[in-house]
Design an enzyme around this catalytic site. Structure first.
Site, PDB file in Angstrom:
ATOM      1  N   LEU A  84       7.923   7.675  -7.988  1.00  0.00           N
ATOM      2  CA  LEU A  84       8.296   7.357  -6.835  1.00  0.00           C
ATOM      3  C   LEU A  84       7.922   8.080  -5.724  1.00  0.00           C
ATOM      4  CD1 LEU A  84      12.020   7.605  -8.857  1.00  0.00           C
ATOM      5  CD2 LEU A  84      10.569   5.427  -8.834  1.00  0.00           C
ATOM      6  N   HIS A  85       7.587   6.917  -4.545  1.00  0.00           N
ATOM      7  CA  HIS A  85       7.588   6.914  -3.089  1.00  0.00           C
ATOM      8  C   HIS A  85       8.898   6.441  -2.636  1.00  0.00           C
ATOM      9  CE1 HIS A  85       5.361   3.188  -2.971  1.00  0.00           C
ATOM     10  NE2 HIS A  85       5.183   3.523  -4.594  1.00  0.00           N
TER      11      HIS A  85
ATOM     12  N   HIS B 218       9.868   2.759  -2.943  1.00  0.00           N
ATOM     13  CA  HIS B 218      10.946   2.747  -3.665  1.00  0.00           C
ATOM     14  C   HIS B 218      12.271   3.893  -3.458  1.00  0.00           C
ATOM     15  CE1 HIS B 218       7.477   3.240  -6.699  1.00  0.00           C
ATOM     16  NE2 HIS B 218       7.549   2.189  -6.879  1.00  0.00           N
TER      17      HIS B 218
ATOM     18  N   GLN C 291       1.498  -5.392 -19.092  1.00  0.00           N
ATOM     19  CA  GLN C 291       1.556  -5.594 -17.697  1.00  0.00           C
ATOM     20  C   GLN C 291      -0.177  -4.619 -16.940  1.00  0.00           C
ATOM     21  OE1 GLN C 291       4.852  -3.944 -15.363  1.00  0.00           O
ATOM     22  NE2 GLN C 291       3.467  -4.181 -14.048  1.00  0.00           N
TER      23      GLN C 291
ATOM     24  N   LYS D 237       5.273  -6.034  -1.015  1.00  0.00           N
ATOM     25  CA  LYS D 237       3.508  -5.340  -1.618  1.00  0.00           C
ATOM     26  C   LYS D 237       3.049  -6.097  -2.230  1.00  0.00           C
ATOM     27  CE  LYS D 237       2.031  -1.349  -3.077  1.00  0.00           C
ATOM     28  NZ  LYS D 237       0.784  -1.770  -3.476  1.00  0.00           N
TER      29      LYS D 237
ATOM     30  N   LYS E 162       2.469   2.193   1.494  1.00  0.00           N
ATOM     31  CA  LYS E 162       2.691   2.918   0.342  1.00  0.00           C
ATOM     32  C   LYS E 162       1.997   2.362  -1.225  1.00  0.00           C
ATOM     33  CE  LYS E 162       5.264   5.729   3.561  1.00  0.00           C
ATOM     34  NZ  LYS E 162       4.599   7.187   3.287  1.00  0.00           N
TER      35      LYS E 162
HETATM   36  O1  PAF Z   1       6.472  -3.918  -9.650  1.00  0.00           O
HETATM   37  C1  PAF Z   1       6.471  -2.720 -10.786  1.00  0.00           C
HETATM   38  O2  PAF Z   1       6.395  -1.438  -9.787  1.00  0.00           O
HETATM   39  C2  PAF Z   1       6.582  -3.552 -11.840  1.00  0.00           C
HETATM   40  O3  PAF Z   1       5.309  -4.561 -11.593  1.00  0.00           O
HETATM   41  C3  PAF Z   1       7.662  -3.334 -12.765  1.00  0.00           C
HETATM   42  C4  PAF Z   1       8.374  -4.758 -11.576  1.00  0.00           C
HETATM   43  C5  PAF Z   1       8.594  -2.276 -12.523  1.00  0.00           C
HETATM   44  C6  PAF Z   1       8.057  -3.869 -14.068  1.00  0.00           C
HETATM   45  O4  PAF Z   1       7.416  -3.393 -14.923  1.00  0.00           O
END
Ligand code: PAF
Length: 290
Positions: free
Chosen positions: A33-34, A37, A61, A149, A184
Site C-alpha cells: 500500500l502507498h 491507497h 490478472q 490511475k 504513486k
Molecule cells: O487495482 C488493483 O489493485 C487490482 O486490479 C484490483 C482492483 C485490486 C483487483 O485485483
C-alpha cells in the site's frame, strides 16, 4: 483493526454490521500500500460506516508470470497503513480461498478491452472482473472505491456492476502523485535510479496535451502529435507501450474534433516495471449541435 483470511468469517461480520444499519465501504487492493491507497481508505472512512479493504495479489490478472512472482509485498507495513487510515477490517485471503477450484467459472469482459492496457495485456481485465465478482459477492459492499490511475479499470468496473446488477455505488478517486508529478504506484520501487529520474516526464507529456485542450485546441491529430513529440524528446529509457486519446468512459476512438470528456493515457515499460498514467479533461460540447 480486524484481520481476516476466511471468507465465511468476513461475510458474517458484514451481515452483522448491516443488521445494525451500517453501510459498508470496500477498497480492493493488491497490497504494498502507498498514499494512493491511503487516499481511497480515507475517502471510504468519510463516506461509509465500516471500511473493509482486501489485500490479494490476484494471479489471474497478470499476463507476465514474472510480474506476479516479483510483485512487491510488505504485509506488516500494509497492516499499519490500513489501520492508520481508518480501515476496520483487512481481508487477506489465500489464493485457494478466492480460487477454490481451477477457474471453473470466470468473467469475460467483452467491451472496452481493445484499447489501452486491455490491448497490450490481453486477458488482464477478465482476471480483474473475475476477482472483483468474487470479492463483491463475499463483501457485499454498498460503496467501492477505485483510483483513477487505472481509468480503464474504473470504466470496466462500472460496466461489471451494471451488467451483474450489483447493488453497489462506485466512487472514483483522483490520482495521487509524488511531488515531482509521478503517479504513486506499488511498481515505482522497481524503477532503477535513472528510470525514476525520467519517470515524471510521463505526467509532463500528458500535461502538454491537456494544456493544449485548455487553450482551445480540439483537433485530435494536433493533440496526439504534440504529446508524442514530447515523449520522443523526453523519454529515452522507457519504451512507450501506448499513447492514446479516447472518449471517457466509453473508451471509443475520438473523431477529428474532440468534445465531452476525454482521456489522454500512456503506458511505458521500464526494465522491471510498466507504468501507466492519464489525465481526463472536459472538452465541452459541440456548439454546432446545440
Ligand atoms: O487495482 C488493483 O489493485 C487490482 O486490479 C484490483 C482492483 C485490486 C483487483 O485485483
Amino acid at each position: 483493526m480486524l484481520q481476516l483470511a476466511d471468507s465465511a468469517a468476513l461475510r458474517e461480520f458484514v451481515r452483522n454490521q448491516k443488521k445494525l444499519g451500517k453501510t459498508i465501504g470496500f477498497v480492493p487492493t493488491m497490497g504494498y500500500l502507498h498514499e494512493g491507497h491511503a487516499s481511497l481508505f480515507k475517502k471510504a472512512a468519510e463516506t461509509s460506516d465500516v471500511v473493509i479493504a482486501s489485500s490479494f495479489v490476484n494471479p489471474t490478472q497478470f499476463v507476465e508470470n514474472d510480474d506476479y512472482d516479483n510483485y512487491p509485498k510488505d504485509n506488516k507495513r500494509d497492516v499499519r497503513l490500513a489501520e492508520s487510515c481508518g480501515v476496520n477490517v483487512l481481508f487477506l485471503p489465500e489464493v485457494e480461498t478466492i480460487y477454490p477450484n481451477e477457474q471453473q467459472v470466470t468473467v469475460k469482459v467483452n467491451d472496452k478491452t481493445d484499447v489501452l492496457c486491455g490491448k497490450s495485456r490481453p486477458g488482464h481485465f477478465d482476471g480483474v472482473a473475475t476477482v472483483l465478482t468474487k470479492l463483491f459477492t463475499i463483501v457485499e459492499p454498498n460503496y467501492v472505491y477505485f483510483g483513477m490511475k487505472d481509468a480503464q479499470q474504473v470504466a470496466i468496473v462500472h460496466s461489471l456492476i451494471k451488467s451483474f446488477h450489483f447493488p453497489i455505488t462506485l466512487i472514483a478517486c483522483p490520482i495521487i502523485r509524488e511531488t515531482d508529478g509521478l503517479a504513486k504506484s506499488s511498481r515505482n520501487v522497481r524503477l532503477l535510479p535513472n528510470e525514476r529520474r525520467e519517470a515524471p516526464e510521463l505526467y509532463k507529456g500528458l500535461q502538454v496535451g491537456s494544456e493544449k485542450i485548455r487553450n482551445g485546441e480540439r483537433n485530435f491529430d494536433q493533440i496526439i502529435a504534440s504529446v508524442r513529440r514530447y515523449y520522443e524528446l523526453h523519454v529515452q529509457l522507457g519504451v512507450i507501450d501506448y499513447i492514446e486519446v479516447l472518449n471517457y468512459p466509453e473508451l471509443t476512438r475520438v473523431k477529428d474534433k474532440m468534445y465531452g470528456r476525454i482521456i489522454i493515457a500512456i503506458a511505458v515499460r521500464y526494465s522491471n516495471a510498466r507504468l501507466i498514467d492519464n489525465v481526463t479533461i472536459d472538452c465541452g460540447h459541440d456548439e454546432s449541435e446545440a
